[in-house]
Motif scaffolding. Sequence first.
Motif, PDB file in Angstrom:
ATOM      1  N   THR A 122       0.780  -1.298   0.045  1.00 60.19           N
ATOM      2  CA  THR A 122       0.117  -0.169   0.295  1.00 60.19           C
ATOM      3  C   THR A 122       0.961   1.388   0.098  1.00 60.19           C
ATOM      4  O   THR A 122       0.397   2.200   0.217  1.00 60.19           O
ATOM      5  CB  THR A 122      -0.927   0.155   1.104  1.00 60.19           C
ATOM      6  N   ASN A 123       2.212   1.165   0.013  1.00 61.53           N
ATOM      7  CA  ASN A 123       2.883   2.380  -0.124  1.00 61.53           C
ATOM      8  C   ASN A 123       3.163   2.683  -1.645  1.00 61.53           C
ATOM      9  O   ASN A 123       4.088   3.657  -1.738  1.00 61.53           O
ATOM     10  CB  ASN A 123       4.441   2.058   0.711  1.00 61.53           C
ATOM     11  N   LEU A 124       2.522   2.050  -2.456  1.00 65.00           N
ATOM     12  CA  LEU A 124       3.056   2.211  -3.996  1.00 65.00           C
ATOM     13  C   LEU A 124       2.821   3.587  -4.418  1.00 65.00           C
ATOM     14  O   LEU A 124       3.430   4.361  -5.075  1.00 65.00           O
ATOM     15  CB  LEU A 124       2.449   1.385  -4.806  1.00 65.00           C
ATOM     16  N   LEU A 125       1.394   4.059  -4.134  1.00 68.08           N
ATOM     17  CA  LEU A 125       1.138   5.433  -4.552  1.00 68.08           C
ATOM     18  C   LEU A 125       1.904   6.367  -3.999  1.00 68.08           C
ATOM     19  O   LEU A 125       2.453   7.402  -4.457  1.00 68.08           O
ATOM     20  CB  LEU A 125      -0.416   5.788  -4.106  1.00 68.08           C
ATOM     21  N   ASN A 126       2.498   6.412  -2.706  1.00 67.78           N
ATOM     22  CA  ASN A 126       3.240   7.242  -2.063  1.00 67.78           C
ATOM     23  C   ASN A 126       4.659   7.376  -2.768  1.00 67.78           C
ATOM     24  O   ASN A 126       5.177   8.462  -3.222  1.00 67.78           O
ATOM     25  CB  ASN A 126       3.420   7.046  -0.530  1.00 67.78           C
ATOM     26  N   LEU A 127       5.054   6.102  -3.218  1.00 66.41           N
ATOM     27  CA  LEU A 127       6.426   6.017  -3.947  1.00 66.41           C
ATOM     28  C   LEU A 127       6.347   6.681  -5.333  1.00 66.41           C
ATOM     29  O   LEU A 127       7.209   7.614  -5.657  1.00 66.41           O
ATOM     30  CB  LEU A 127       6.791   4.652  -3.951  1.00 66.41           C
ATOM     31  N   LEU A 128       5.357   6.429  -5.887  1.00 65.01           N
ATOM     32  CA  LEU A 128       5.117   7.200  -7.235  1.00 65.01           C
ATOM     33  C   LEU A 128       4.974   8.442  -7.276  1.00 65.01           C
ATOM     34  O   LEU A 128       5.383   9.357  -7.940  1.00 65.01           O
ATOM     35  CB  LEU A 128       4.061   6.434  -7.916  1.00 65.01           C
ATOM     36  N   HIS A 129       4.244   8.774  -6.167  1.00 67.64           N
ATOM     37  CA  HIS A 129       3.989  10.604  -6.020  1.00 67.64           C
ATOM     38  C   HIS A 129       5.399  11.154  -5.575  1.00 67.64           C
ATOM     39  O   HIS A 129       5.754  12.316  -6.181  1.00 67.64           O
ATOM     40  CB  HIS A 129       3.281  10.727  -4.720  1.00 67.64           C
ATOM     41  N   LYS A 130       6.126  10.749  -4.709  1.00 70.05           N
ATOM     42  CA  LYS A 130       7.511  11.349  -4.381  1.00 70.05           C
ATOM     43  C   LYS A 130       8.413  11.380  -5.736  1.00 70.05           C
ATOM     44  O   LYS A 130       8.947  12.260  -5.971  1.00 70.05           O
ATOM     45  CB  LYS A 130       8.080  10.650  -3.295  1.00 70.05           C
ATOM     46  N   ILE A 131       8.352  10.312  -6.330  1.00 67.82           N
ATOM     47  CA  ILE A 131       9.352  10.083  -7.358  1.00 67.82           C
ATOM     48  C   ILE A 131       8.784  10.886  -8.821  1.00 67.82           C
ATOM     49  O   ILE A 131       9.769  11.761  -9.312  1.00 67.82           O
ATOM     50  CB  ILE A 131       9.421   8.541  -8.035  1.00 67.82           C
ATOM     51  N   LYS A 132       7.588  10.809  -8.956  1.00 63.55           N
ATOM     52  CA  LYS A 132       7.105  11.765 -10.316  1.00 63.55           C
ATOM     53  C   LYS A 132       7.353  12.941  -9.945  1.00 63.55           C
ATOM     54  O   LYS A 132       7.293  13.877 -11.160  1.00 63.55           O
ATOM     55  CB  LYS A 132       5.836  11.278 -10.750  1.00 63.55           C
ATOM     56  N   ASN A 133       7.190  13.731  -8.639  1.00 66.16           N
ATOM     57  CA  ASN A 133       7.006  15.103  -8.435  1.00 66.16           C
ATOM     58  C   ASN A 133       8.549  15.756  -9.095  1.00 66.16           C
ATOM     59  O   ASN A 133       8.483  16.835  -9.198  1.00 66.16           O
ATOM     60  CB  ASN A 133       7.034  15.258  -7.107  1.00 66.16           C
ATOM     61  N   ARG A 134       9.645  15.010  -9.175  1.00 65.97           N
ATOM     62  CA  ARG A 134      10.926  15.473  -9.427  1.00 65.97           C
ATOM     63  C   ARG A 134      11.099  15.576 -10.787  1.00 65.97           C
ATOM     64  O   ARG A 134      11.867  16.471 -11.400  1.00 65.97           O
ATOM     65  CB  ARG A 134      12.001  14.412  -8.683  1.00 65.97           C
ATOM     66  N   ASN A 135      10.523  14.918 -11.737  1.00 61.46           N
ATOM     67  CA  ASN A 135      10.906  14.991 -13.299  1.00 61.46           C
ATOM     68  C   ASN A 135       9.431  14.251 -14.120  1.00 61.46           C
ATOM     69  O   ASN A 135      10.069  13.032 -14.284  1.00 61.46           O
ATOM     70  CB  ASN A 135      12.152  14.561 -13.420  1.00 61.46           C
ATOM     71  N   GLU A 136       8.663  14.838 -14.264  1.00 59.16           N
ATOM     72  CA  GLU A 136       7.483  14.237 -14.776  1.00 59.16           C
ATOM     73  C   GLU A 136       7.544  14.202 -16.366  1.00 59.16           C
ATOM     74  O   GLU A 136       8.016  15.387 -16.897  1.00 59.16           O
ATOM     75  CB  GLU A 136       6.195  14.874 -14.442  1.00 59.16           C
ATOM     76  N   SER A 137       7.452  13.310 -17.146  1.00 57.43           N
ATOM     77  CA  SER A 137       7.655  13.399 -18.643  1.00 57.43           C
ATOM     78  C   SER A 137       6.509  12.114 -19.121  1.00 57.43           C
ATOM     79  O   SER A 137       5.791  11.608 -18.384  1.00 57.43           O
ATOM     80  CB  SER A 137       8.934  12.986 -18.945  1.00 57.43           C
ATOM     81  N   ILE A 138       6.644  12.344 -20.506  1.00 56.79           N
ATOM     82  CA  ILE A 138       5.790  11.340 -21.348  1.00 56.79           C
ATOM     83  C   ILE A 138       6.291   9.905 -21.085  1.00 56.79           C
ATOM     84  O   ILE A 138       5.441   8.877 -20.645  1.00 56.79           O
ATOM     85  CB  ILE A 138       5.933  11.255 -22.897  1.00 56.79           C
ATOM     86  N   PHE A 139       7.578   9.683 -20.587  1.00 57.10           N
ATOM     87  CA  PHE A 139       8.121   8.354 -20.261  1.00 57.10           C
ATOM     88  C   PHE A 139       7.687   7.896 -18.831  1.00 57.10           C
ATOM     89  O   PHE A 139       7.598   6.741 -18.540  1.00 57.10           O
ATOM     90  CB  PHE A 139       9.616   8.354 -20.387  1.00 57.10           C
ATOM     91  N   THR A 140       7.638   8.968 -17.934  1.00 61.88           N
ATOM     92  CA  THR A 140       7.102   8.730 -16.622  1.00 61.88           C
ATOM     93  C   THR A 140       5.905   8.230 -16.533  1.00 61.88           C
ATOM     94  O   THR A 140       5.295   7.429 -15.868  1.00 61.88           O
ATOM     95  CB  THR A 140       7.194   9.472 -15.530  1.00 61.88           C
ATOM     96  N   HIS A 141       4.805   8.685 -17.430  1.00 66.94           N
ATOM     97  CA  HIS A 141       3.408   8.544 -17.675  1.00 66.94           C
ATOM     98  C   HIS A 141       3.525   7.102 -18.387  1.00 66.94           C
ATOM     99  O   HIS A 141       2.647   6.054 -17.641  1.00 66.94           O
ATOM    100  CB  HIS A 141       3.014   9.132 -18.676  1.00 66.94           C
ATOM    101  N   LEU A 142       4.473   6.554 -19.162  1.00 64.10           N
ATOM    102  CA  LEU A 142       4.461   5.253 -19.677  1.00 64.10           C
ATOM    103  C   LEU A 142       4.669   4.212 -18.622  1.00 64.10           C
ATOM    104  O   LEU A 142       4.065   3.175 -18.571  1.00 64.10           O
ATOM    105  CB  LEU A 142       5.304   4.960 -21.044  1.00 64.10           C
ATOM    106  N   ILE A 143       5.632   4.359 -17.900  1.00 66.39           N
ATOM    107  CA  ILE A 143       6.013   3.723 -16.673  1.00 66.39           C
ATOM    108  C   ILE A 143       4.860   3.469 -15.766  1.00 66.39           C
ATOM    109  O   ILE A 143       4.566   2.520 -15.169  1.00 66.39           O
ATOM    110  CB  ILE A 143       7.292   3.852 -15.860  1.00 66.39           C
ATOM    111  N   GLY A 144       4.383   4.415 -15.466  1.00 67.06           N
ATOM    112  CA  GLY A 144       3.228   4.553 -14.539  1.00 67.06           C
ATOM    113  C   GLY A 144       2.029   3.742 -14.858  1.00 67.06           C
ATOM    114  O   GLY A 144       1.268   3.019 -14.294  1.00 67.06           O
TER     115      GLY A 144
END
Length: 358
Positions: A122-144
């Motif tokens: 259940t920590n997954l959304l937290n991890l994604l939130h913290k990571i993506k805030n640093r550098n969001e792009s089309i490629f982070t969208h694809l991995i998400g």
Amino acid sequence: MKTIQTSEIVKGMILSKDIFSHENVLFLSRGSILNEEHRKTLISLGIKYIDIFTDPEGNPFPEASRKNQEMLREKQFEKTYWEAVDTTEAILNRLTRTRKFDEKEMVNTIQNLIPLTLTAGTNLLNLLHKIKNRNESIFTHLIGVSIFSIMIGKWLNKDEPRLIELGMAGIIHDLGKCQIPSIILNKPGPLSLKDYQHVQKHSLYGFQLALESNIRKTSILSAILQHHERVDGSGYPYGITANHIDETAKIVMVADIFEALLANRPYRQPVNPFYAVEEIKAMAYNKLDPLIATTFIYRIADYFIGSSVALNNGEVGEVISLDRLQPSAPMVRVQDRIYDLRLEPNLKIIKDVVPPKG
């Protein structure tokens, strides 16, 4: 980690796996520090065994060691995530230039993502939130989208080869956007009708590019072509209905909608996850596959328990319970007071949600 009888719980032990009730509702999340009340409640619920953190000798982890373990796990998740982003960018850029798709490298990337996705709990959304805030792009969208597609596949009891397939479909579903000028994709305001119609063609562009790159797996091609179709025929590019849409495309479309809502876009701020789930719920019985959408809503709700949320009255509290029929109106504890947002129509979770506890 160690499995113990519930009757052996001692105050200060730390839970290493989420505990669900017999109705499959999250009761205690991984990382919870146990006490006597937990022991009594778990026994009354008929839960006989639990898993706790231990040191190499089998003794319960002290709090400092638990936090260190969590930190190491987060660092590993972040490392694997950014490696997947970089590898995906390289593979897709190479495919666009040469029409050659490195399927083996893509499969290796997804095989690295799967265990981290499924063990993050259940920590997954937290991890994604913290990571993506640093550098969001089309490629982070694809991995998400890949990660959420894998999760949905797991919740639907798909085997590992199918999870790899879903992960790959999630990564390359937007292949055709490389044919759309970035000035259109990154436009801060509403698109003109001409630009919007151009963007809608990315499914067709991606399908053609995949064929030229010798991608032949039907499920992958369907995800590229059909992820913007809707089961009622209101989607694009062909306006086909449920019976003509591949299951992979139906899974990817749910993952794509949810991930896109959470993303920061040039034309809008990200939607907080509680309201993103409401959007999925609103489409569950007319636009999306009902089984896939309702499975997603039911299971993702568990990931909100324990989240810290900011309310529009200026207070910050912890989500302690959630009605899956009203995911944006959970019960929130603020110090010694509990708000049931279902009964407080003027009280809302504001757009900026404080990341869940790690």
